[in-house]
Design a protein around this motif. Structure first.
Motif, PDB file in Angstrom:
ATOM      1  N   ASN A  19      36.093  39.594  29.718  1.00 50.11           N
ATOM      2  CA  ASN A  19      36.628  38.371  30.317  1.00 50.11           C
ATOM      3  C   ASN A  19      36.771  37.230  29.317  1.00 50.11           C
ATOM      4  OD1 ASN A  19      37.009  38.496  33.480  1.00 50.11           O
ATOM      5  ND2 ASN A  19      35.298  39.841  32.951  1.00 50.11           N
ATOM      6  N   GLY A  20      36.658  37.552  28.021  1.00 51.08           N
ATOM      7  CA  GLY A  20      37.069  36.578  27.023  1.00 51.08           C
ATOM      8  C   GLY A  20      36.006  35.954  26.160  1.00 51.08           C
ATOM      9  N   ARG A 250      35.306  33.830  32.384  1.00 45.17           N
ATOM     10  CA  ARG A 250      36.754  33.670  32.591  1.00 45.17           C
ATOM     11  C   ARG A 250      37.107  32.208  32.856  1.00 45.17           C
ATOM     12  NH1 ARG A 250      37.446  37.445  36.396  1.00 45.17           N
ATOM     13  NH2 ARG A 250      37.299  36.047  38.186  1.00 45.17           N
ATOM     14  N   LYS A 253      36.899  30.321  29.564  1.00 47.27           N
ATOM     15  CA  LYS A 253      37.972  30.733  28.657  1.00 47.27           C
ATOM     16  C   LYS A 253      39.251  29.982  29.022  1.00 47.27           C
ATOM     17  CE  LYS A 253      39.045  33.411  25.166  1.00 47.27           C
ATOM     18  NZ  LYS A 253      38.318  33.305  23.886  1.00 47.27           N
ATOM     19  N   LYS A 254      39.490  29.850  30.315  1.00 46.42           N
ATOM     20  CA  LYS A 254      40.661  29.097  30.770  1.00 46.42           C
ATOM     21  C   LYS A 254      40.494  27.604  30.496  1.00 46.42           C
ATOM     22  CE  LYS A 254      42.392  32.154  34.418  1.00 46.42           C
ATOM     23  NZ  LYS A 254      42.777  32.230  35.847  1.00 46.42           N
ATOM     24  N   ASP A 264      39.960  28.510  40.055  1.00 44.29           N
ATOM     25  CA  ASP A 264      38.924  28.871  39.088  1.00 44.29           C
ATOM     26  C   ASP A 264      37.661  28.050  39.332  1.00 44.29           C
ATOM     27  OD1 ASP A 264      40.584  30.705  37.711  1.00 44.29           O
ATOM     28  OD2 ASP A 264      41.487  29.064  36.579  1.00 44.29           O
ATOM     29  N   THR A 378      36.648  41.189  40.520  1.00 45.38           N
ATOM     30  CA  THR A 378      35.924  40.869  39.288  1.00 45.38           C
ATOM     31  C   THR A 378      35.334  42.122  38.661  1.00 45.38           C
ATOM     32  OG1 THR A 378      35.405  38.653  40.111  1.00 45.38           O
ATOM     33  CG2 THR A 378      34.033  39.507  38.330  1.00 45.38           C
ATOM     34  N   SER A 381      37.595  43.898  36.486  1.00 44.18           N
ATOM     35  CA  SER A 381      37.918  43.244  35.214  1.00 44.18           C
ATOM     36  C   SER A 381      37.094  43.780  34.055  1.00 44.18           C
ATOM     37  CB  SER A 381      37.711  41.728  35.328  1.00 44.18           C
ATOM     38  OG  SER A 381      36.331  41.389  35.330  1.00 44.18           O
ATOM     39  N   ARG A 388      40.469  44.672  27.141  1.00 46.12           N
ATOM     40  CA  ARG A 388      40.592  43.691  26.055  1.00 46.12           C
ATOM     41  C   ARG A 388      41.058  44.402  24.795  1.00 46.12           C
ATOM     42  NH1 ARG A 388      36.201  39.081  24.299  1.00 46.12           N
ATOM     43  NH2 ARG A 388      37.158  38.472  22.324  1.00 46.12           N
TER      44      ARG A 388
END
Length: 732
Positions: A19-20, A250, A253-254, A264, A378, A381, A388
């Motif tokens: 998720n980043g 996540r 990250k956004k 979010d 989720t 993900s 990724r």
């Protein structure tokens, strides 16, 4: 700015990575400040490092508890093993362990744990000079203080989301003294989440979860944090679920990329919050808005209201703003009830539900605490290990009558070249080269994705499809092995060794000295005829006795120490920053000296007159300090109250806005009606909670006299001068 996510186990690690997260932090089975998390074996650590490094994610290992002498070799060995497995840094609290790592494993990157309570530039400079590369700032630091820390030239990491301790991290012993579970050794039982009564004499001012904080969330302050030159934004949560880790990672990250949406924010709120979020100390003043007084668990998000109740049949009807499905979790905080949704009928936004564990009141608010659909999405993900991707470049080269070669290169300039098993031939089709590139681009179940792929040849190349596929597979596997390879500088055999002192094996039976510590200014207490070697006191009291060479001014935790700070000739503090000043100094209990290697580190600084040994050090273990250093005294608590918590949250001011409240004897009562007194140091916005007990080791004076402690510490709170004199006479 790096996004650093928690990993309590392998599943949470994958949730963070997919998720980043740019980096993850995790603990081993021992010496982790989150001992109740699953944590990692060394085999799992090896797998974790391989998984992360293959995806350009850094791995930091926490060895962030206090270490006693008997475990120092074990902890140092853990650091060495982590180093050989290729971890990118270790996070350390114990000063003695940090000094030993720097001496024995100089190439291992050191990060200073938030348990070190670093808030001042002087503390940052000391750690930088010690060899630390990064400091995780105290969560009490404001954005202005964080910027001052970054200006010292060391990397600064901050907590941006998750649980917030009400106490300065590393300065809380409430759990230890309440039940023997040490927060400094990873076993905090979180007594701060329980209800307390705030009282003045016999008058109750408040009865709530008075020490329970909301979780912090700084997702709307990313630019300010970046402008302060913070290098890493950290998410708390090694004991949270993989779904939590995925959603919060996540979300941030956004936030960092500037693409955060209202949904979010709502998802982050739903997965865990305590009566909402706060901006912590970083962007707000400590007060009621930071606290979760009524409910210490997950509050979720408000979605509706109870509009009908049948208590006999255990049925309710609710009106909900959100569409519910069976398996969702809802709660009714007013009555402390929670349940999974079991729908028996639905009419628009009205739901008839079965309640099996109690029925809420009519018109009560309904909160969503578990969103089944969100959780299932989720989980997907991070169920795919290859979601990724790492971008790479590829070049295919071919010449007549030679084997083709395919070179792949990653963003770290690693490259690998694979060769075909047969010589190339010229193709009859003009699309042959494009077909080869198309086949080479299929990365499938790998972590790679081509951002650019080219062909270098002056003719149309023919190779069987299976040969092209094998060429691609060999190239990607070769690059994978290069990226997973561990390259570390060799080190000599490691073992703890003293750096600044020469040990003596002589046991001392000399009569110990005495020190006094005053929590508050005592105008009624004249120290002139007190038989003590050192006397510690607040600044206002010190001003009256600065002429007395026994007097030391007390600087509480949180006091500002920078280039403009002028200290008196004699100072006592738990802040390591005072080591940077040219004055006589005593390191107070909050320096967390639990082992002789920390004492050895402190002995390397000039004018350290005494070190107060940790409250968590048993009397029978003081003997480790015998013969340590004749120039430094070691103090051990013999009598008095103890500050079990040091907090920036002003408990008195939150419920009593009158200026004179700071001088009033307000106190807390726990569930057993035990009294915790509150001492406030207004100049540094710090309050101390004094434990509901008085330590009394007077009857063990012979044991202490034969130990390595040469000074008996007496803490003075409300005791009279006559009472203290009587205690001193018993000790001497």
């Amino acid at each position: 700015m790096e996004l650093l996510s928690p990993a309590g186990n392998m599943q949470s690690l994958k949730a963070a990575v997919q998720n980043g997260a740019d980096a993850v932090y995790l603990g081993l089975k021992t010496f982790s400040a989150r001992a109740n998390a699953d944590n990692f074996t060394f085999e799992e650590l090896k797998e974790a490092v391989s998984y992360c490094h293959l995806r350009d994610v850094l791995v930091y290992v926490t060895i962030n508890t206090l270490i006693d002498d008997s475990n120092m070799s074990f902890a140092l060995d853990n650091a060495y093993k982590a180093y050989t497995y290729g971890v990118d840094a270790v996070i350390v609290q114990d000063l003695g362990l940090a000094a030993q790592i720097r001496k024995n494993i100089p190439s291992l990157r050191l990060h200073a744990s938030t348990q070190m309570s670093v808030i001042n530039p002087k503390e940052a400079i000391l750690l930088k000079n010690m060899g630390f590369k990064r400091i995780i700032a105290a969560r009490e630091a404001t954005i202005e203080q964080i910027k001052a820390l970054t200006e010292t030239g060391i990397e600064i990491e901050v907590f941006g989301h998750g649980s917030l301790c009400v106490s300065y991290s590393g300065q809380c012993e409430l759990s230890f003294f309440n039940g023997g579970k040490s927060g400094n050794k990873g076993g905090c039982a979180q007594p701060c989440r329980l209800p307390y009564t705030l009282a003045k004499e016999d008058k109750v001012l408040a009865f709530k979860n008075l020490l329970s904080t909301k979780d912090i969330a700084v997702m709307d302050h990313i630019k300010q944090i970046e402008n302060a030159n913070v290098v890493s934004l950290k998410i708390e949560g090694r004991m949270k679920s993989p779904e939590y880790v995925a959603i919060i990672t996540r979300t941030y990250k956004k936030a960092i990329s500037g693409t955060l949406t209202q949904k979010d924010r709502q998802d982050a709120m739903m997965v865990f919050n305590r009566e909402g979020f706060s901006e912590g100390y970083m962007f707000s003043k400590p007060g009621k808005e930071m606290m979760a007084y009524n409910f210490s668990g997950n509050t979720g998000i408000k979605i509706g209201t109870v509009i009908g109740v049948n208590k006999e049949k255990g049925l309710i009807q609710i009106e909900s703003d959100k569409e519910l499905v069976n398996g969702d979790g809802i709660s009714f905080p007013k009555n402390d009830l929670g349940m999974y949704v079991n729908i028996i009928r639905k009419n628009g936004n009205k739901y008839g539900l079965i309640c099996r564990n109690g029925v809420p009141d009519n018109f009560e608010h309904v909160y969503l605490t578990y969103d089944k659909q969100l959780m299932e999405e989720t989980q997907k993900s991070y169920s795919d290990d290859f979601y990724r991707k790492t971008v790479i470049k590829g070049v295919f080269q071919a010449r007549h009558g030679e084997k083709a070669k395919f070179t792949v290169t990653d963003n770290r300039s690693n490259s690998f070249t694979a060769y075909s098993d047969i010589d190339v031939q010229e193709a009859n089709s003009p699309d042959a080269n494009q077909n080869i590139l198309k086949n080479l681009s299929k990365t499938g179940n790998t972590v790679f994705e081509f951002e650019d792929i080219s062909i270098k040849t002056d003719f149309d190349v023919f190779l069987p499809a299976k040969t092209v596929n094998a060429l691609r597979r060999d190239a990607l596997e070769g690059l994978t092995e290069i990226r997973k390879a561990i390259s570390v500088a060799p080190v000599d055999k490691i073992f703890p060794k003293y750096l600044n002192i020469n040990r003596s094996i002589n046991r001392s039976d000399k009569k110990p000295g005495v020190s006094l510590f005053f929590f508050e200014d005592r105008p009624d207490f004249d120290i002139k005829d007190i038989n003590a070697d050192r006397i510690y006191m607040p600044e206002s009291m010190y001003k009256r006795y600065s002429y007395d060479n026994r007097a030391y001014m007390y600087k509480p935790i949180g006091s500002m120490l920078n280039e403009k700070t002028i200290l008196p000739k004699r100072v006592i503090s738990s802040s390591m920053g005072i080591l940077e000043y040219d004055c006589d100094k005593v390191m107070d209990f909050g320096i967390n000296c639990l082992n002789t290697y920390t004492a050895d580190f402190l002995a390397g600084y000039n004018n350290v007159k005494a070190v107060c040994l940790s409250h968590e050090l048993p009397i029978e273990d003081i003997s480790s300090f015998i013969g340590m250093n004749s120039n430094i005294s070691f103090e051990y608590i013999t009598y008095g109250r103890v500050a079990v918590m040091k907090t920036k949250y002003c408990i008195k001011g939150a419920f009593n806005q009158m200026p004179e409240c700071m001088n009033q004897d307000l106190h807390l009562l726990d569930r057993q009606k035990k009294r915790l007194d509150i001492v406030t140091y207004c100049d540094c916005h710090t309050s101390y909670l004094l434990g509901a007990f008085t330590i009394n080791n007077i009857n063990r004076i012979d044991e202490i006299r034969k130990s390595g402690a040469d000074t008996l510490r007496i803490n003075v709170y409300k005791e009279t001068k006559e009472e203290i004199k009587e205690i001193i006479n018993k000790l001497l």
